[in-house]
Structures are given as C-alpha cells and as structure tokens.
Design an enzyme around this catalytic site. Structure first.
Site, short mmCIF file in Angstrom:
data_model
loop_
_atom_site.label_atom_id
_atom_site.label_comp_id
_atom_site.label_asym_id
_atom_site.label_seq_id
_atom_site.Cartn_x
_atom_site.Cartn_y
_atom_site.Cartn_z
N ASP A 166 11.39 -18.04 40.83
CA ASP A 166 11.97 -18.74 41.97
C ASP A 166 12.74 -17.75 42.83
OD1 ASP A 166 10.93 -21.10 41.13
OD2 ASP A 166 12.82 -22.00 40.47
N GLU A 196 5.66 -29.28 37.01
CA GLU A 196 4.82 -29.46 35.83
C GLU A 196 5.15 -30.77 35.11
OE1 GLU A 196 4.31 -24.70 34.79
OE2 GLU A 196 6.04 -25.79 34.01
N HIS A 241 3.13 -21.01 25.11
CA HIS A 241 2.33 -20.31 24.09
C HIS A 241 3.16 -19.70 22.98
CE1 HIS A 241 3.72 -16.44 25.61
NE2 HIS A 241 3.63 -16.97 26.81
N THR A 287 -1.67 -23.29 33.17
CA THR A 287 -1.16 -21.95 33.49
C THR A 287 -1.44 -20.95 32.36
OG1 THR A 287 1.02 -22.47 32.58
CG2 THR A 287 0.68 -22.93 34.91
N ASN A 328 -2.53 -18.12 37.09
CA ASN A 328 -1.81 -17.11 36.31
C ASN A 328 -0.32 -17.44 36.39
OD1 ASN A 328 -2.30 -16.34 39.09
ND2 ASN A 328 -1.25 -14.41 38.66
N LEU A 375 2.49 -15.27 36.13
CA LEU A 375 3.29 -14.36 36.95
C LEU A 375 2.33 -13.41 37.66
CD1 LEU A 375 6.56 -12.90 35.40
CD2 LEU A 375 6.29 -14.47 37.30
N ARG A 403 0.84 -14.49 43.46
CA ARG A 403 1.13 -15.25 44.64
C ARG A 403 0.99 -14.36 45.83
NH1 ARG A 403 4.59 -19.49 45.17
NH2 ARG A 403 5.32 -19.31 43.02
#
Length: 581
Positions: free
Chosen positions: A204, A288, A406, A448, A487, A489, A523
């Site tokens: 963020d 999410e 994960h 993700t 993805n 990051l 991004r």
C-alpha cells in the site's frame, strides 16, 4: 524552464541537468522521472517468539522477493520507456525538443489460445481531488502497454473517493477520464469495487480511508469494525456481522455496496462489455474474501505468524451465539477459541492449532471453524447475488479475489488459513466450497501468489505456495469455475515469469485442457519500464499469449521483444556533452 526541469516538474522533483544523457537514453531517464513512486520495502525477517532469529529472511505474506535488477540501461531494449517518454513530451511544450515521427508496431492481441495479461494500475491512479494522477505519464504508459500486447488494465475504484462525503452522492471524476483513456488506447478494464480502505497492507503506497460518513458511524459504534479477542479493532472493512443491519445512515452495508455498483453501472453503461469487461467485487481487507487476521499496521502481525480470529464484535458474537444454540450447544456460543495463541505465534505454540490433539480437531473446534468460514461464504453470497443482478446482460464478468495464504501450509492445521476464514486443513478442502459458491453465481475465482516457488520461501515455516496453487486449481476444475491469477508482489525476473507461465497453463496431472482465463500483473510503476525489466515483461506477455505453444523458449521471445515498439528517430535532442553519473 529548460527540459530537465520540465520533466522533473512532472514528478514533483527537479532533475539535475547532468542526470540527462544522450538522445538514446533520455527516454529511459524521463520515464523514471515522471513516475515518482516509492519502492516498497518487501524484505522482512522471520521472528518467532522466544527463539533465536531464523536463518531465512522471507518476504511478507504471500509475497516473493524481487530478484534481479537492471544490468544497466540498454537503449535498444527501452521500448516502453521510449513510448512512455515520447508521449509525455508530446503533451508538454519543450523549446529544446524536436518532435519526430513515431512508428509503433503493435503486437497482434487477437488470439485463439493463451492467457490474456492485464496490468494492475497504481493504487493512487485517481487523486483525492477526483482527477487522474500523473495524467501524462499514465497516458504514455497505457500506450506502451497496448504496444506490448497487454489485454488491459485493472483499476481500483475506491468507495472512499467516489462516495466520500455524502451517502448516495457519487463523484466519478477521475474514473471517467481514466476509463476513456483506456478505451482510447484499445485496452480492456477490470474494475475493482474497492469497499476497503487503502493503507496498512503490503504494497500500500497511499492512504484511502473509508467514506467519511461510514467512519462517523464506526466512531459511534466501534462494533462495526472487525475485532480480535483482545478488543483490538480493525477499520479496513466494515464487519460482515452487520451486513444486513441498517447501521450506515439508514442503509445496510450490503445495500451501500449494491447502490455503489448500480451507480457505477448506470454511469458507465456505454463502456460495459466493451471496455469494462470484468467487475471484481471487494469482499474484505485488500479487496479479498477474508478476515483481517494478519494486519501489518502498527506491527501487530509479522510474517509468518498464524494471525488471530476476528469474531469479537457484538454482531459476530450474536451470530455465534445463535449458531451454538441451533447446534444444541449454547455453551459454545459465548466466545471464540481462547487457546489459539497470538498473532505472531506458530501453530505448535498453541493448544488450538497444534498437530496432535489440537482444539481444531475436537467437536467444539469443528463447530467454530465451520461457523467462522460459513458466515464468510454467506457474506460473499449476499454481495454476489446483488452484483449478478446488477450486471446481468451487460457483458461484464464478476470475479472475487481469494488470498494466497501459503505459510504453515505444510502443517496439519493450516492455522493462518483458518484465522483468515478458509477452513482448509490436512483433512478438509477449504477451497472447494468457495469455488462451488462462486460457480452458483458464474463468478471467476481470482487467486494470488501465482509467481511463487516453494523453495524461495522459508521451509522452517513450511511455506508451500506451489502446492496451494495446485490445490486451488483442482478445486476450481472440480467446481467448473474459471480461475484467474495475480502475482503477489512486483517481480521482474525470468524465474517468476516462468513460474507464472507454468501455473497459468493449469497442466495438472497431465491434463492440459484448460488454462487460466486471465492473469493480472502487479503493478504499473517506474520499475516495470526500466529497459531490462521491460524487455523481459514484453517477452513474458508474448509467451502468455501463446502459453500452450512451448516450442520457443522464453529467451528467444525476449530477444524479439525489442521489435514490438519502434521509434524511428531520436526522441529528444539534447545539448552535446550531457552525461549521467
């Protein structure tokens, strides 16, 4: 004002004259200049209470390290930067600039197979003043993306910006211009209905709070916020416990979400199905479908802690009480587990999550986890039911994002998934019920951490992103739900690209009859347009567009990337002798 200061002014920071080099590299330098975005610190150490520091240093949740940097500016590979900078300079008057003819050779994006690639736009693409942020850089970036064969972009449509001041009064300002800009460049748009606040999560880079009038109601009734067992409130997203209670100036939260989506549909109906092709509906923190069980803000949680249950506001507790009574066990309805440890514990530190005889395996544990995960699914159904009716027959697909949690996946209890609301354990598939719920509404399952490999993650925390992605792929196959990926990051290295290519093919058990319906790359930022990163990215996009044709290696595709966008003559004529240190 000379050229260096005009370029710098776009970024808010003057560039020293010596930082501009010859005509071939000026574009690359100015690309970085017009984008002034802070680089997130994505490295952190594993900490485990009362133990020595662990050897490995993983990234934050469902995240991967950025591997590989630019090996120096290569003008011949700076294709996107050229398009980026040229477009920017076309829009600013320079006395020192000689405008040259530009020729762009676009990649043919019409394909019968492959996975379309979208690029996530900056979080602050629209300003707090409801205008497009860095308009010139944005326009040039979109043109570069189109030239590279990208299908479209994903943009956050912030509740806290559009309906900020007054309930039912919507200011679509910057979004109108941004969507028209995407249409002009022939890019499709995945619009995210962002009903959460921005700020406090990994990556963020700006802060967008919830609407002011929502914040006022939460201030008056703190139980509208998710709450942990210690009374800590989380203000990222309104608690699902009050979904159907008129707590927001006479409307229920779900009514507010529905009215917002309806207003979006009505305002942009001329773009639906053509430019706007997907609507991702925000269901929780970071957009999410989950609870805010691992909040990084103020250091509350650190990777790879197990997180904490978020069911202690009065509305959630009322639901728990009713569920316990319905189950004939009223004594189970007063509280959530009290032996589930704290945010930064590991499973074996706790009575509830430990592998042998843990509370998660006992009747109370099973009752609680069933309730906690089911009301999250109910929350999704309430919003999806509304979204489906609003966007029916518009040609717009609906999607929901699920977090890739994960860490500790290799344990029996899967504690971090449980606290987030996914009832997934060694003995129970927690993703199939989610996939089946999405199937009922024809929604896309967006997941993700597609870029991550098991061996890149700390094995002492039993991280297994590849196994998790495989489980989700199997669940969506069984439920016959389209699977899309992201993805977690920014990654610019071949290893990440190869992993995404492999995961996107959904080649499970030798069954390659399906593939991901889309992939969204995180991004758009200055790093993406650095020459080596851009060369690799263009090659990656081309390979994704033909994902089921592995006859050419990724390196060969990347070599061809330099030909996708061509600028016929130098972009900017600089005084001789200029150089870069």
């Amino acid at each position: 004002m000379n050229i260096t200061h005009q370029i710098g002014a776009l970024a808010g920071t003057p560039i020293q004259a010596e930082s501009i080099i010859n005509t071939e590299t000026t574009a690359t330098a100015s690309a970085a200049a017009v984008w002034k975005t802070p680089t997130p610190n994505i490295r952190c150490k594993i900490t485990k209470p009362d133990t020595a520091e662990q050897k490995s240093q993983p990234t934050s949740p469902c995240r991967s390290p950025v591997l590989g940097a630019s090996n120096g500016i290569r003008p011949d590979l700076s294709v996107a930067c050229r398009a980026f900078a040229t477009e920017t300079m076309d829009l600013v008057s320079f006395d020192e600039t000689t405008e040259q003819e530009k020729t762009y050779k676009e990649v043919n994006t019409v394909k019968e197979k492959g996975v379309p690639v979208y690029v996530m736009m900056p979080l602050d693409s629209v300003t707090t003043g409801n205008t497009v942020n860095r308009r010139k850089a944005m326009n040039a970036s979109l043109q570069a993306l189109k030239s590279a064969g990208v299908e479209g972009v994903m943009m956050d449509v912030w509740w806290g910006l559009v309906e900020r001041d007054t309930p039912g009064v919507y200011n679509w300002g910057g979004y109108t211009e941004l969507l028209e800009m995407a249409k002009r460049h022939g890019l499709k748009v995945q619009a995210v209905m962002s009903f959460h606040q921005c700020g406090g999560n990994v990556g963020d880079s700006c802060t967008v709070p919830l609407p002011k009038w929502v914040a006022e109601e939460v201030h008056k009734d703190q139980d509208l916020a998710y709450t942990d067992q210690w009374g800590r409130r989380n203000y990222e997203y309104v608690s699902l416990g009050c979904d159907s209670i008129p707590v927001l100036k006479g409307r229920t939260p779900v009514q507010c979400y529905s009215d917002f989506m309806r207003a979006f549909r009505d305002n942009f109906k001329h773009l639906l199905g053509d430019t706007i092709v997907e609507m991702q509906v925000g269901m929780g923190p970071a957009g999410e479908l989950r609870y805010p069980s691992y909040p990084e803000q103020n250091g509350t949680w650190r990777f790879p802690g197990i997180g904490a249950f978020q069911c202690y506001d009065k509305y959630m507790l009322s639901s728990l009480k009713a569920a316990a009574e319905a189950a004939g066990k009223p004594e189970w309805g007063s509280t959530g587990p009290t032996d589930a440890g704290e945010y930064n514990n590991w499973p074996e530190d706790t009575q509830f999550f430990k592998k042998d005889g843990g509370g998660w395996t006992c009747p109370y544990g099973e009752f609680f986890l069933s309730w906690y995960s089911q009301i999250l699914l109910d929350h999704a159904e309430r919003i999806l039911s509304s979204a489906k009716s609003i966007f029916e027959n518009t040609g717009v697909k609906i999607s929901v994002k699920i977090a890739g949690i994960h860490w500790h996946y290799g344990t029996r209890s899967h504690a971090p998934e449980l606290t987030a609301g996914y009832y997934n354990t060694r003995n129970r598939d927690g993703y199939l019920p989610i996939a089946q719920m999405l199937a009922r509404y024809g929604a896309i399952f967006n997941f993700t951490c597609i870029e991550m490999r098991d061996h890149e993650q700390p094995q002492d925390a039993l991280c297994a992103p590849e196994k998790l992605v495989r489980q989700v792929a199997l669940a969506t196959r069984e439920a016959e739900v389209p699977l899309a990926g992201e993805n977690a990051l920014p990654r610019y290295d071949e290893n990440a690209h190869e992993q995404i290519l492999q995961a996107s093919s959904l080649n499970i058990d030798g069954n390659s009859n399906r593939e991901m319906c889309a992939f969204t790359y995180l991004r758009m930022n200055p790093h993406l347009f650095q020459p080596d990163n851009w060369r690799r990215f263009v090659g990656f996009v081309k390979k994704m567009n033909e994902v089921k044709s592995p006859d050419r290696c990724l390196e060969q595709v990347e070599r061809e990337a330099g030909h996708f966008v061509h600028v016929s003559r130098p972009l900017v004529q600089e005084p001789s002798g200029a150089h870069m240190h």
